[in-house]
Write a protein that holds these residues in place. Structure first.
Motif, PDB file in Angstrom:
ATOM      1  N   ASP A  22      47.341  33.497  22.521  1.00 38.34           N
ATOM      2  CA  ASP A  22      45.926  33.401  22.474  1.00 38.34           C
ATOM      3  C   ASP A  22      45.140  32.594  23.687  1.00 38.34           C
ATOM      4  O   ASP A  22      44.315  32.764  24.026  1.00 38.34           O
ATOM      5  N   SER A  23      45.919  31.463  23.808  1.00 31.25           N
ATOM      6  CA  SER A  23      45.593  30.703  25.014  1.00 31.25           C
ATOM      7  C   SER A  23      45.343  31.510  26.267  1.00 31.25           C
ATOM      8  O   SER A  23      44.763  31.489  27.177  1.00 31.25           O
ATOM      9  N   GLY A  24      46.701  32.273  26.365  1.00 32.87           N
ATOM     10  CA  GLY A  24      46.924  32.993  27.607  1.00 32.87           C
ATOM     11  C   GLY A  24      45.579  34.033  27.774  1.00 32.87           C
ATOM     12  O   GLY A  24      44.881  34.342  28.766  1.00 32.87           O
ATOM     13  N   LEU A  25      45.188  34.719  26.590  1.00 35.55           N
ATOM     14  CA  LEU A  25      43.876  35.414  26.570  1.00 35.55           C
ATOM     15  C   LEU A  25      42.868  34.845  26.802  1.00 35.55           C
ATOM     16  O   LEU A  25      41.904  35.347  27.758  1.00 35.55           O
ATOM     17  N   SER A  26      42.425  33.763  26.477  1.00 34.86           N
ATOM     18  CA  SER A  26      41.306  32.733  26.949  1.00 34.86           C
ATOM     19  C   SER A  26      41.445  32.713  28.422  1.00 34.86           C
ATOM     20  O   SER A  26      40.293  32.513  29.068  1.00 34.86           O
ATOM     21  N   LEU A  27      42.374  32.565  29.069  1.00 36.75           N
ATOM     22  CA  LEU A  27      42.500  32.252  30.390  1.00 36.75           C
ATOM     23  C   LEU A  27      42.408  33.595  31.204  1.00 36.75           C
ATOM     24  O   LEU A  27      41.922  33.426  32.440  1.00 36.75           O
ATOM     25  N   ASN A  28      42.873  34.582  30.685  1.00 37.60           N
ATOM     26  CA  ASN A  28      42.731  35.841  31.410  1.00 37.60           C
ATOM     27  C   ASN A  28      41.606  36.725  31.073  1.00 37.60           C
ATOM     28  O   ASN A  28      41.982  37.987  30.891  1.00 37.60           O
ATOM     29  N   THR A  29      40.543  36.236  30.700  1.00 37.25           N
ATOM     30  CA  THR A  29      39.692  37.097  30.197  1.00 37.25           C
ATOM     31  C   THR A  29      38.521  37.441  31.295  1.00 37.25           C
ATOM     32  O   THR A  29      37.598  38.184  31.075  1.00 37.25           O
ATOM     33  N   ILE A  30      38.503  36.748  32.585  1.00 37.88           N
ATOM     34  CA  ILE A  30      37.688  37.028  33.534  1.00 37.88           C
ATOM     35  C   ILE A  30      37.630  38.228  34.312  1.00 37.88           C
ATOM     36  O   ILE A  30      38.723  38.813  34.972  1.00 37.88           O
ATOM     37  N   ARG A  31      36.554  39.119  34.198  1.00 35.29           N
ATOM     38  CA  ARG A  31      36.517  40.403  34.926  1.00 35.29           C
ATOM     39  C   ARG A  31      35.224  40.612  35.577  1.00 35.29           C
ATOM     40  O   ARG A  31      34.171  40.097  35.128  1.00 35.29           O
ATOM     41  N   VAL A  32      35.439  40.834  37.080  1.00 40.02           N
ATOM     42  CA  VAL A  32      34.131  41.180  37.788  1.00 40.02           C
ATOM     43  C   VAL A  32      33.987  42.427  37.925  1.00 40.02           C
ATOM     44  O   VAL A  32      35.063  43.301  38.480  1.00 40.02           O
ATOM     45  N   VAL A  33      32.823  42.976  37.560  1.00 47.24           N
ATOM     46  CA  VAL A  33      32.676  44.419  37.758  1.00 47.24           C
ATOM     47  C   VAL A  33      31.632  44.796  38.713  1.00 47.24           C
ATOM     48  O   VAL A  33      30.538  44.244  39.021  1.00 47.24           O
ATOM     49  N   ALA A  34      32.060  45.702  39.646  1.00 47.94           N
ATOM     50  CA  ALA A  34      31.169  46.119  40.852  1.00 47.94           C
ATOM     51  C   ALA A  34      31.021  47.708  40.678  1.00 47.94           C
ATOM     52  O   ALA A  34      32.135  48.342  41.149  1.00 47.94           O
ATOM     53  N   LYS A  35      29.906  48.240  40.575  1.00 49.24           N
ATOM     54  CA  LYS A  35      29.882  49.575  40.196  1.00 49.24           C
ATOM     55  C   LYS A  35      29.286  50.169  41.699  1.00 49.24           C
ATOM     56  O   LYS A  35      28.740  49.502  42.627  1.00 49.24           O
ATOM     57  N   GLY A  36      29.313  51.390  41.770  1.00 55.00           N
ATOM     58  CA  GLY A  36      28.750  52.221  42.893  1.00 55.00           C
ATOM     59  C   GLY A  36      29.286  52.069  44.031  1.00 55.00           C
ATOM     60  O   GLY A  36      28.777  52.260  45.391  1.00 55.00           O
ATOM     61  N   GLY A  37      30.749  51.877  44.039  1.00 59.60           N
ATOM     62  CA  GLY A  37      31.349  51.707  45.453  1.00 59.60           C
ATOM     63  C   GLY A  37      31.396  50.380  45.825  1.00 59.60           C
ATOM     64  O   GLY A  37      32.009  50.171  46.851  1.00 59.60           O
TER      65      GLY A  37
END
Length: 262
Positions: A22-37
């Motif tokens: 659970d702790s690992g999930l909290s640390l590994n939740t960061i996602r940056v989304v860049a659409k359109g290429g």
């Protein structure tokens, strides 16, 4: 007694493992989304700045398969129409400029005709039986993997530089080249840009949001984003970053001169 200790220890390890996961999930939740290429545009900044974070950070192009992953999005670069709520800031204009040889008589196309070109469904010039044999396009016009079908009605090919397209059209005056928005600022001398619905792709029409083949992209920092994400967003919006946006073929939005409100 020894037999009781072993199951207790195993249960303790199991519970510890769940908490660590659970702790690992909290640390590994960061996602940056860049659409359109735009994943390629910001990749270097994401890697250099966010690798210092305690948890891992994933840069995504926003495909449905990526969206299905159970990771919390903290920063999104996407068309403004897709972003809801507060925290979104206009960043740039992305679009396509259609150019032809100066020997080509066409000065204007409708938006419907232009959209057919982008789909490789424009086999002949309007009101003629003259075929369009070739469509060339420069990088970043189409997102990777989303180019028009190569087996469409017209041959479509990528070229790396505008001067290559210029030479190709010199001997193929009925062909078309698709340029990024920056192609409207200084098109090659033997090429001319085509108006869409009577609107020329010049600087004023683009920065005013009037040119039909463009879209505003905004940057959104999501609630709960760590300071590294906020710092990354500030970098992408800074005046120093505008030249990189231009080099990518897009037009940065200067929020200080009113463009963002148009």
């Amino acid at each position: 007694m020894k037999f009781l200790i072993i199951p207790i220890l195993l249960l303790s390890f199991a519970l510890t493992g769940v908490r660590a996961e659970d702790s690992g999930l909290s640390l590994n939740t960061i996602r940056v989304v860049a659409k359109g290429g735009f994943k390629e545009l910001i990749k270097e900044e994401v890697l250099s700045r966010l690798n210092r974070m305690d948890g891992s950070c994933e840069l995504s192009s926003g495909d449905p398969a990526d969206a299905a992953k159970k990771k919390t999005v903290m920063l999104t670069l996407a068309p403004e129409r897709e972003l809801k709520g507060t925290g979104a800031f206009p960043l740039l204009w992305k679009g396509v400029v259609i150019a032809v040889s100066r020997k080509n008589p066409y000065q204007n196309l409708t938006k419907q005709e232009a959209e057919k070109i982008l789909k490789n469904d424009f086999p002949v010039w309007p009101e003629t039986d003259i075929p369009v044999k070739n469509i060339y396009y420069l990088p970043h016009i189409f997102e990777s993997g989303k180019e028009p079908a190569k087996n469409g009605k017209t041959r479509i090919s990528s070229v790396r530089f505008a001067d290559i397209a210029e030479k190709l059209l010199e001997h193929d005056p009925r062909a078309i080249v698709l340029l990024p928005l920056t192609g409207a600022i200084a098109p090659p001398p033997t090429l001319k840009t085509v108006s869409i619905n009577g609107i020329s792709p010049d600087f004023d029409s683009i920065t005013g949001g009037k040119y039909p083949l463009q879209e505003k992209y905004s940057l959104k920092v999501h609630e709960g984003a760590p300071k590294e994400i906020s710092e990354l967003a500030e970098l992408l919006r800074s005046p120093a970053y505008q030249q990189k946006i231009l080099n990518f073929g897009s037009i940065p939005i200067h929020t200080t001169n009113g463009d963002a409100q148009k």
